[in-house]
Write a protein that holds these residues in place. Structure first.
Motif, PDB file in Angstrom:
ATOM      1  N   ASP A 216     -43.932   2.253  91.340  1.00  0.00           N
ATOM      2  CA  ASP A 216     -42.715   3.056  91.320  1.00  0.00           C
ATOM      3  C   ASP A 216     -41.570   2.263  91.935  1.00  0.00           C
ATOM      4  OD1 ASP A 216     -41.174   5.689  92.851  1.00  0.00           O
ATOM      5  OD2 ASP A 216     -41.710   5.785  90.741  1.00  0.00           O
ATOM      6  N   LYS A 217     -41.840   1.688  93.108  1.00  0.00           N
ATOM      7  CA  LYS A 217     -40.799   0.926  93.777  1.00  0.00           C
ATOM      8  C   LYS A 217     -40.479  -0.348  92.992  1.00  0.00           C
ATOM      9  CE  LYS A 217     -39.627  -1.089  98.184  1.00  0.00           C
ATOM     10  NZ  LYS A 217     -40.134  -1.690  99.370  1.00  0.00           N
ATOM     11  N   PHE A 218     -41.505  -1.007  92.487  1.00  0.00           N
ATOM     12  CA  PHE A 218     -41.301  -2.273  91.775  1.00  0.00           C
ATOM     13  C   PHE A 218     -40.408  -2.071  90.558  1.00  0.00           C
ATOM     14  CE2 PHE A 218     -42.526  -6.574  90.942  1.00  0.00           C
ATOM     15  CZ  PHE A 218     -42.482  -6.717  89.567  1.00  0.00           C
ATOM     16  N   ILE A 219     -40.678  -0.984  89.799  1.00  0.00           N
ATOM     17  CA  ILE A 219     -39.903  -0.793  88.575  1.00  0.00           C
ATOM     18  C   ILE A 219     -38.484  -0.330  88.889  1.00  0.00           C
ATOM     19  CG2 ILE A 219     -39.863   0.337  86.318  1.00  0.00           C
ATOM     20  CD1 ILE A 219     -42.826   0.490  86.392  1.00  0.00           C
ATOM     21  N   GLU A 220     -38.289   0.317  90.044  1.00  0.00           N
ATOM     22  CA  GLU A 220     -36.920   0.640  90.460  1.00  0.00           C
ATOM     23  C   GLU A 220     -36.106  -0.636  90.624  1.00  0.00           C
ATOM     24  OE1 GLU A 220     -35.158   3.329  91.072  1.00  0.00           O
ATOM     25  OE2 GLU A 220     -36.614   4.939  91.066  1.00  0.00           O
ATOM     26  N   VAL A 225     -38.331  -3.276  82.863  1.00  0.00           N
ATOM     27  CA  VAL A 225     -39.749  -3.297  82.490  1.00  0.00           C
ATOM     28  C   VAL A 225     -39.979  -2.148  81.523  1.00  0.00           C
ATOM     29  CG1 VAL A 225     -42.064  -2.829  83.338  1.00  0.00           C
ATOM     30  CG2 VAL A 225     -40.592  -4.370  84.587  1.00  0.00           C
ATOM     31  N   LYS A 226     -40.554  -2.467  80.365  1.00  0.00           N
ATOM     32  CA  LYS A 226     -40.769  -1.419  79.378  1.00  0.00           C
ATOM     33  C   LYS A 226     -42.231  -1.278  78.992  1.00  0.00           C
ATOM     34  CE  LYS A 226     -36.682   0.123  78.689  1.00  0.00           C
ATOM     35  NZ  LYS A 226     -36.468   1.351  79.414  1.00  0.00           N
ATOM     36  N   MET A 227     -43.106  -2.064  79.607  1.00  0.00           N
ATOM     37  CA  MET A 227     -44.506  -2.022  79.205  1.00  0.00           C
ATOM     38  C   MET A 227     -45.380  -2.337  80.410  1.00  0.00           C
ATOM     39  SD  MET A 227     -46.949  -2.134  76.828  1.00  0.00           S
ATOM     40  CE  MET A 227     -46.409  -2.547  75.214  1.00  0.00           C
ATOM     41  N   LEU A 261     -44.943   7.580  85.707  1.00  0.00           N
ATOM     42  CA  LEU A 261     -44.164   6.348  85.558  1.00  0.00           C
ATOM     43  C   LEU A 261     -43.660   6.210  84.127  1.00  0.00           C
ATOM     44  CD1 LEU A 261     -46.303   3.646  87.372  1.00  0.00           C
ATOM     45  CD2 LEU A 261     -44.020   4.345  87.994  1.00  0.00           C
ATOM     46  N   ALA A 262     -44.539   6.510  83.164  1.00  0.00           N
ATOM     47  CA  ALA A 262     -44.156   6.362  81.755  1.00  0.00           C
ATOM     48  C   ALA A 262     -42.975   7.266  81.434  1.00  0.00           C
ATOM     49  CB  ALA A 262     -45.339   6.686  80.850  1.00  0.00           C
ATOM     50  N   ARG A 263     -43.026   8.502  81.947  1.00  0.00           N
ATOM     51  CA  ARG A 263     -41.946   9.439  81.643  1.00  0.00           C
ATOM     52  C   ARG A 263     -40.674   9.092  82.385  1.00  0.00           C
ATOM     53  NH1 ARG A 263     -45.310  14.207  81.193  1.00  0.00           N
ATOM     54  NH2 ARG A 263     -46.100  14.052  79.048  1.00  0.00           N
ATOM     55  N   LYS A 264     -40.838   8.760  83.660  1.00  0.00           N
ATOM     56  CA  LYS A 264     -39.647   8.549  84.495  1.00  0.00           C
ATOM     57  C   LYS A 264     -38.833   7.356  84.010  1.00  0.00           C
ATOM     58  CE  LYS A 264     -38.538   7.667  89.335  1.00  0.00           C
ATOM     59  NZ  LYS A 264     -39.095   7.431  90.665  1.00  0.00           N
TER      60      LYS A 264
END
Lengths: 348, 342
Positions: A216-220, A225-227, A261-264
């Motif tokens: 969660d933090k990493f993708i913020e 990142v899409k995959m 994560l996928a939805r957010k």
């Protein structure tokens, strides 16, 4: 018990009940200072409890809230239809496979791919990690990929091979459709494709759970990142796990977090799974690992299998795709169409 | 990583003390509980649990590297970009340079096909100095069936690398780098694995060969379920050994004939099964790798050795030898190795 829905510690809940606050309605009617003296907590803690109580009661239509058109966090099906129509999909580079998937792997969903050893799960994973980076002009998402390797099967040289083939294909595509010479130059270099794949090597189930929490933090911090690919989600949960009930709980929680994560972040989550044998209807049959409760966790489930000499993919479970199977092959350039004569997509 | 103490993770003291008070000492203890269970056990609110778990997860989480960094690192730090060249040109091409470091490679084939010979050749290659394409290191050879023949090893060395082996004292040094262990039971093997782990760190071990894994396991247990569990621990351990020391590990496996009630299909395939019934007659002669499907999933690369009219064919995927890409290897310099006995 409605009070049981509040995300507060067990002792506070106990105090609330003991002081006579048995419903959320009664809590929300009290003032903070009243609450503080009644259950012997500080003023701040009482305010927090009040806040939770009012949030939770907004979800419950039986508490006199006649304004139901905008339920907390809800969306109408019509708005979702517009979103679904325009969501881009990530191609697998095999036309037949893309066709049964409705265009490719969908974002905002968790797709599970499982199969016997050697069928090409890691190959598909690597192909998707490269294909998600295809720029928007070529019909891709132009995003980055996270590759979580639990088995050590991520081979960098293979990624390079597939990346180079992908760039060559893109040049060929632009050669066909753009007659201007200057537009034909594909500005991607295989090294830049490699740079956009974030690899994590996970060595135990603890690390796997920690990583899913950390994503969660990493993708913020890496919004493009899409995959997310987990290869494979099974391995660490199969070796010496004595408590099966615990395993089920942990897997369920992990699946929920991945779905969130996928939805957010509007990305696609692809989980690769292994197979095991199960006694069904009088004989041993192959089935995907991790048990029956796990099989409910993913949105889509695709089983990869051998059909004679060919690799096939079969849609085992999907809320929107038809049950069908298609052939694909693993080549030096990656996943491609199969060369066999009977390439008909079989609708089962 | 999993056994890191929560006390040492830099959490605020109040919450760290609560963890200790409830006997949740290591990160593994905390991560093995769901958030709801933690809330109940620690008697704190959900928000606090979430932030504490986010902090713990970040500390325990493995580091991130881009694929580009990984590749550059390997090209820079390791020999042949992290591969042990086998000197079989087709195979090395298919494997992008040779047997990769850090993973388990399995050799499967019927008896007498040349698995042990291949292992002997590999152990030689690993012990050779770098200027001859070797890894210049020691080799640990776990020989379960007592098939290791030092005479044969020297013979291979002399025929393939005469410039080294005929020099005075070199044969002794090369052969001196290969350590042979001969466990006679699974428990002895398990013990020797622990010793191997220690020597990997201390000495310059560059290759581990286990010949053969099947012989160890198949002799021990008759019950299928316990065999799976036993293998489970060994598989993880061997893989982690390979991973942390960045060496190739080669394991040999046997084949067995396919029994009629082998689980081959998924439930949705059962409908078309009637067409396949006539194929069953061929199953008796069909060979399948031993040790089961769990083991097959765990190995990273599987090399299947098959003999077809004198040429050795290798393919690197497929649980059964049908339906996969087969590379025909033109054996350069391999003629000395596979002589006419087979």
């Amino acid at each position: 018990m409605e009070v049981g829905m509040l995300p507060i510690s067990a002792s506070k809940r106990g105090k609330l009940l003991a002081a006579g606050y048995t419903s959320l309605h009664s809590i929300s009617r009290a003032s903070a200072s009243q609450l503080a003296t009644d259950i012997e907590v500080s003023q701040d803690e009482a305010c927090e409890i009040l806040k939770y109580a009012s949030q939770t009661s907004a979800l419950d239509p039986s508490i006199g809230n006649s304004n139901t058109s905008n339920l907390y966090g809800g969306q109408t099906a019509w708005t979702m239809l517009n979103e679904e129509k325009f969501s881009t999909r990530i191609t697998t580079s095999c036309v037949d496979l893309d066709n049964i998937l409705g265009g490719g792997i969908t974002c905002k969903e968790v797709t599970e791919l499982g199969g016997v050893p050697g069928i090409g799960k890691t190959q598909i994973g690597i192909q998707l990690a490269v294909n998600v980076q295809i720029p928007l002009e070529y019909g891709g998402l132009g995003g980055k990929a996270i590759y979580i390797d639990t088995e050590g099967s991520f081979m960098v040289e293979r990624v390079l091979q597939i990346a180079e083939a992908c760039i060559e294909d893109m040049s060929e595509y632009s050669n066909h459709f753009h007659n201007n010479v200057q537009d034909c130059e594909v500005k991607m270099h295989p090294n830049s494709i490699l740079e956009n794949i974030f690899c994590f090597r996970v060595c135990s189930y603890t690390e796997q759970i920690a990583l899913v929490n950390y994503l969660d933090k990493f993708i913020e911090e890496h919004k493009d990142v899409k995959m997310i690919i987990i290869d494979s989600v099974t391995f660490h949960f199969r070796q010496d796990f004595e408590d099966m009930a615990l395993r089920t709980r942990l897997l369920n929680e992990m699946a929920l977090k991945l779905m969130k994560l996928a939805r957010k972040f509007c990305l696609a989550v692809v989980l690769l799974n292994q197979v095991t044998t199960k006694y069904i209807e009088g004989s041993y049959q192959l089935t995907l690992a991790l048990g029956d409760s796990w099989s409910h966790s993913c949105t889509n489930r695709i089983i990869l299998f051998w059909n004679g000499d060919e690799r096939h993919a079969y849609i085992d479970k999907s809320p929107s795709l038809k049950s069908a199977s298609a052939a694909y092959s693993v080549t030096t350039r990656g996943i491609r169409n199969s060369n066999s004569s009977c390439k008909r997509i079989k609708i089962v | 990583m999993a056994n890191k103490l929560i006390k040492q993770m830099g959490l605020p003291n109040s919450i760290a003390n609560i963890f200790t008070a409830r006997n949740i000492i290591t990160a593994k203890d905390a991560l093995s509980l769901t958030e709801f269970e933690l809330m109940e056990q620690l008697d704190v609110g959900m928000a606090e649990v979430k932030s504490a778990m986010a902090h713990i997860s970040e500390v325990v989480c493995p580091p991130c590297q881009t694929a580009l960094l990984l590749m550059e690192q390997r090209v820079r730090d390791e020999r042949s970009a992290g591969h042990l060249p086998t000197r079989l040109r087709g195979l090395d091409e298919a494997l992008c340079g040779g047997l990769p470091f850090g993973v388990v490679t399995e050799l499967v084939g019927p008896a007498g096909i040349g698995k042990t010979q291949f292992c002997l050749k590999l152990s030689l290659l690993a012990s050779l100095p770098a200027n001859c394409g070797g890894l210049d290191g020691r080799v640990i050879y776990i020989d379960v069936e007592s098939k290791f023949s030092s005479r044969r090893l020297i013979q291979i060395g002399i025929e393939n690398f005469p410039e080294i082996f005929l020099k005075k004292g070199m044969a002794q040094e090369m052969a001196g780098r290969i350590v042979i262990l001969r466990p006679t039971s699974l428990s002895e093997f398990t013990e020797s694995l622990h010793h191997v782990q220690v020597s990997l760190l201390q000495k310059q071990v560059k290759l581990l060969i286990i010949d053969s894994m099947a012989a160890l396991v198949l002799g021990e247990h008759d019950c299928g379920a316990s065999r799976q569990q036993v293998l489970g621990w060994h598989v993880s351990f061997i893989k982690s050994l390979a991973e942390f020391s960045r060496i190739p590990i080669v394991v040999t496996n046997q084949v067995r004939s396919q029994t009629g009630d082998e689980p081959l299909t998924f439930s949705f395939q059962a409908r078309s099964h009637s067409i396949k019934k006539e194929d069953r007659a061929s199953y008796d002669s069909h060979l399948v790798a031993a040790l089961g499907i769990n083991w097959a999933h765990a190995v990273t690369i599987r090399l299947v050795l098959e003999a077809r009219s004198g040429l050795v064919l290798l393919d690197d995927d497929g649980i059964e030898m049908k339906g996969s890409e087969i590379n025909t290897i033109h054996c350069q310099g391999q003629k000395a190795l596979f002589n006419s006995e087979w």
